[in-house]
Write a protein that holds these residues in place. Structure first.
Motif, PDB file in Angstrom:
ATOM      1  N   LYS A 175      39.405  40.516  42.732  1.00 11.33           N
ATOM      2  CA  LYS A 175      39.419  41.112  44.076  1.00 11.33           C
ATOM      3  C   LYS A 175      40.811  41.026  44.679  1.00 11.33           C
ATOM      4  O   LYS A 175      41.256  41.921  45.382  1.00 11.33           O
ATOM      5  CB  LYS A 175      38.430  40.381  44.985  1.00 11.33           C
ATOM      6  N   GLU A 190      33.422  47.783  33.883  1.00 15.43           N
ATOM      7  CA  GLU A 190      32.071  48.339  33.734  1.00 15.43           C
ATOM      8  C   GLU A 190      31.171  47.831  34.844  1.00 15.43           C
ATOM      9  O   GLU A 190      30.270  48.529  35.296  1.00 15.43           O
ATOM     10  CB  GLU A 190      31.508  47.936  32.370  1.00 15.43           C
ATOM     11  N   CYS A 191      31.374  46.595  35.256  1.00 15.87           N
ATOM     12  CA  CYS A 191      30.545  46.018  36.317  1.00 15.87           C
ATOM     13  C   CYS A 191      31.339  45.790  37.606  1.00 15.87           C
ATOM     14  O   CYS A 191      30.864  46.068  38.692  1.00 15.87           O
ATOM     15  CB  CYS A 191      29.948  44.699  35.870  1.00 15.87           C
ATOM     16  N   HIS A 192      32.539  45.261  37.471  1.00 10.86           N
ATOM     17  CA  HIS A 192      33.313  44.917  38.669  1.00 10.86           C
ATOM     18  C   HIS A 192      33.960  46.163  39.242  1.00 10.86           C
ATOM     19  O   HIS A 192      34.549  46.952  38.507  1.00 10.86           O
ATOM     20  CB  HIS A 192      34.381  43.887  38.330  1.00 10.86           C
ATOM     21  N   HIS A 193      33.857  46.276  40.535  1.00  9.26           N
ATOM     22  CA  HIS A 193      34.419  47.456  41.186  1.00  9.26           C
ATOM     23  C   HIS A 193      35.910  47.275  41.384  1.00  9.26           C
ATOM     24  O   HIS A 193      36.362  46.277  41.920  1.00  9.26           O
ATOM     25  CB  HIS A 193      33.723  47.683  42.530  1.00  9.26           C
ATOM     26  N   HIS A 236      21.853  51.375  32.938  1.00 10.27           N
ATOM     27  CA  HIS A 236      23.035  51.237  33.766  1.00 10.27           C
ATOM     28  C   HIS A 236      22.965  52.274  34.876  1.00 10.27           C
ATOM     29  O   HIS A 236      22.514  53.389  34.653  1.00 10.27           O
ATOM     30  CB  HIS A 236      24.249  51.489  32.884  1.00 10.27           C
ATOM     31  N   LEU A 285      30.311  42.854  45.231  1.00  4.18           N
ATOM     32  CA  LEU A 285      29.738  42.170  44.078  1.00  4.18           C
ATOM     33  C   LEU A 285      29.714  43.102  42.879  1.00  4.18           C
ATOM     34  O   LEU A 285      29.566  44.309  43.037  1.00  4.18           O
ATOM     35  CB  LEU A 285      28.308  41.720  44.386  1.00  4.18           C
ATOM     36  N   PRO A 286      29.830  42.556  41.671  1.00  2.46           N
ATOM     37  CA  PRO A 286      29.705  43.405  40.494  1.00  2.46           C
ATOM     38  C   PRO A 286      28.276  43.890  40.325  1.00  2.46           C
ATOM     39  O   PRO A 286      27.333  43.201  40.712  1.00  2.46           O
ATOM     40  CB  PRO A 286      30.106  42.484  39.348  1.00  2.46           C
ATOM     41  N   LYS A 287      28.135  45.088  39.758  1.00  3.79           N
ATOM     42  CA  LYS A 287      26.786  45.523  39.404  1.00  3.79           C
ATOM     43  C   LYS A 287      26.498  45.015  37.993  1.00  3.79           C
ATOM     44  O   LYS A 287      27.401  44.551  37.301  1.00  3.79           O
ATOM     45  CB  LYS A 287      26.677  47.026  39.484  1.00  3.79           C
ATOM     46  N   THR A 288      25.259  45.107  37.588  1.00  5.43           N
ATOM     47  CA  THR A 288      24.897  44.565  36.282  1.00  5.43           C
ATOM     48  C   THR A 288      24.822  45.676  35.260  1.00  5.43           C
ATOM     49  O   THR A 288      24.143  46.671  35.461  1.00  5.43           O
ATOM     50  CB  THR A 288      23.554  43.826  36.377  1.00  5.43           C
ATOM     51  N   MET A 289      25.525  45.472  34.167  1.00  6.00           N
ATOM     52  CA  MET A 289      25.517  46.448  33.074  1.00  6.00           C
ATOM     53  C   MET A 289      24.198  46.332  32.316  1.00  6.00           C
ATOM     54  O   MET A 289      23.580  45.273  32.312  1.00  6.00           O
ATOM     55  CB  MET A 289      26.680  46.115  32.145  1.00  6.00           C
ATOM     56  N   SER A 342      27.473  51.598  43.209  1.00  7.99           N
ATOM     57  CA  SER A 342      26.832  50.359  43.598  1.00  7.99           C
ATOM     58  C   SER A 342      26.740  50.296  45.110  1.00  7.99           C
ATOM     59  O   SER A 342      27.584  50.854  45.822  1.00  7.99           O
ATOM     60  CB  SER A 342      27.593  49.160  43.041  1.00  7.99           C
ATOM     61  N   LEU A 369      29.978  46.893  47.123  1.00  6.69           N
ATOM     62  CA  LEU A 369      31.169  46.902  46.276  1.00  6.69           C
ATOM     63  C   LEU A 369      31.790  45.520  46.131  1.00  6.69           C
ATOM     64  O   LEU A 369      32.613  45.293  45.259  1.00  6.69           O
ATOM     65  CB  LEU A 369      32.207  47.872  46.852  1.00  6.69           C
TER      66      LEU A 369
END
Lengths: 126, 234
Positions: free
Chosen positions: A82, A110-113, B151, B160-164, B155, B158
């Protein structure tokens, strides 16, 4: 006679194989064959560590920070993904240009924005 | 050099390597001291009317996508509606989530140590490590865990990460918020004040006082897993 022909063939093949090195040596550009990657750097120019260190070790720093945050709950703000975003605004103008050239595919995004310039366009369009 | 001397020198070098401390790349100025908190939750079922606002807030805050297909639609917090067999009995809504056991079977079975218990008692999944084998889902008696089959683009949060897809997800007591001194989203959202979250080691905290009252129960207490989500009026 056969030996003479074999020697010539070896010589020619050797020259062909060595030619890239020779050409580079003549040009005087050994070790600097990486093209300028047109990376957009922040105006401030200051990172949490110096530039050369970050270039070589940013992945190790991020990984250690990740392990500390997830496993131990020690969220070190300076070394979080971040915090990168506060200066490096766009992923595709900074991270991706180098990653694409080197051919590495980090799975962080892929997951972290991490915002890209496309995100920005979308936001402006809205 | 004799073979014997060579081996000796090698042994000394190996011992020196083992003793020297592991170097850290990060030189963080202030690292928090050992966390002595132990987090838990008390849910007052007499106040809960099953409106489901906690569940929807949880979805948005933790980037859990909604799918119309119920088979792949996940939840970290769900509302179970139960009714006793007695005539004229009323339906009771029970918010169910990960119980954050002291001795979690999910952690015990994980082959890659992706599931673990943090020092403050929160059971977490290291999604970087999870290989998606779903042993933990089988092991969990509360069905708190769900597999991410699909997937989703975009999200809702933003921060927090989303889950793959390909890993298991579950309630983590909003660990990101807890680390920053906030309370979980579901507790914050509940307008009836049915949920309370706090430190179980602190005897003056609301949760400790409620538990000390002796009126609380846990789901499947017979399993002796040491769940840290307590229910009032279960």
């Amino acid at each position: 006679m056969n030996k003479f022909i074999a020697k010539i063939v070896v010589l020619i093949v050797g020259i062909i194989l060595l030619s890239p090195f020779v050409i580079n040596a003549v040009r005087g550009s050994i070790g600097s064959s990486v093209p300028a990657l047109d990376i957009v750097l922040p105006e401030d120019g200051k990172c949490v560590k110096d530039k050369e260190y970050m270039r070589a070790n940013h992945m190790d720093i991020l990984e250690e920070a990740r392990v500390k945050a997830v496993r131990d709950g020690q969220r070190i703000k300076d070394y979080s993904l971040k915090n990168c975003q506060t200066c490096h605004k766009n992923r595709d103008e900074f991270c991706d240009r180098c990653h694409n050239y080197v051919g590495v595919k980090p799975e962080c995004f892929e997951c972290h924005h991490f915002p890209t310039s496309k995100d920005k366009e979308k936001r402006v369009a809205k | 050099m004799k073979r014997r001397d060579f081996l000796k020198a090698g042994g000394i070098l190996a011992a020196a390597g083992a003793v020297s401390p592991a170097s850290s790349l990060l030189h963080a100025g202030k690292v928090e001291t050992a966390n002595v908190n132990k987090y838990g939750m008390v849910i007052d079922l007499t106040r809960c009317d099953g409106c489901g606002e906690c569940a929807s807030a949880c979805r948005i805050a933790n980037n859990v996508a909604t799918f119309p297909d119920k088979k792949i639609d996940n939840h970290l917090l769900r509302i179970a509606r139960v009714k006793s067999k007695f005539p004229n009995s009323q339906e009771q809504a029970i918010p169910l989530m990960c119980m954050h056991c002291d001795h979690p079977p999910c952690v015990h079975v994980c082959p890659v140590k992706a599931s673990f218990v943090r020092k403050d008692g929160i059971v977490l999944i290291d999604k970087h490590r999870c290989i998606g084998c779903r042993y933990c889902m089988v092991a969990c008696p509360y069905k708190a865990r769900s597999f991410v089959f699909k997937h989703h683009e975009g999200s809702s949060n933003l921060e927090l990460p989303k889950t793959m897809h390909g890993v298991v997800e579950k309630c983590d007591f909003c660990v990101n918020r807890v680390d920053h001194g906030q309370i979980p989203v579901c507790v914050e959202t509940c307008k009836k004040g049915a949920m309370s979250f706090g430190n179980l080691n602190d005897k003056d905290s609301r949760v400790s006082r409620l538990i000390a009252s002796g009126r609380v129960h846990r789901v499947r207490e017979d399993l002796h897993l040491g769940a840290k989500v307590y229910y009032l009026g279960l």
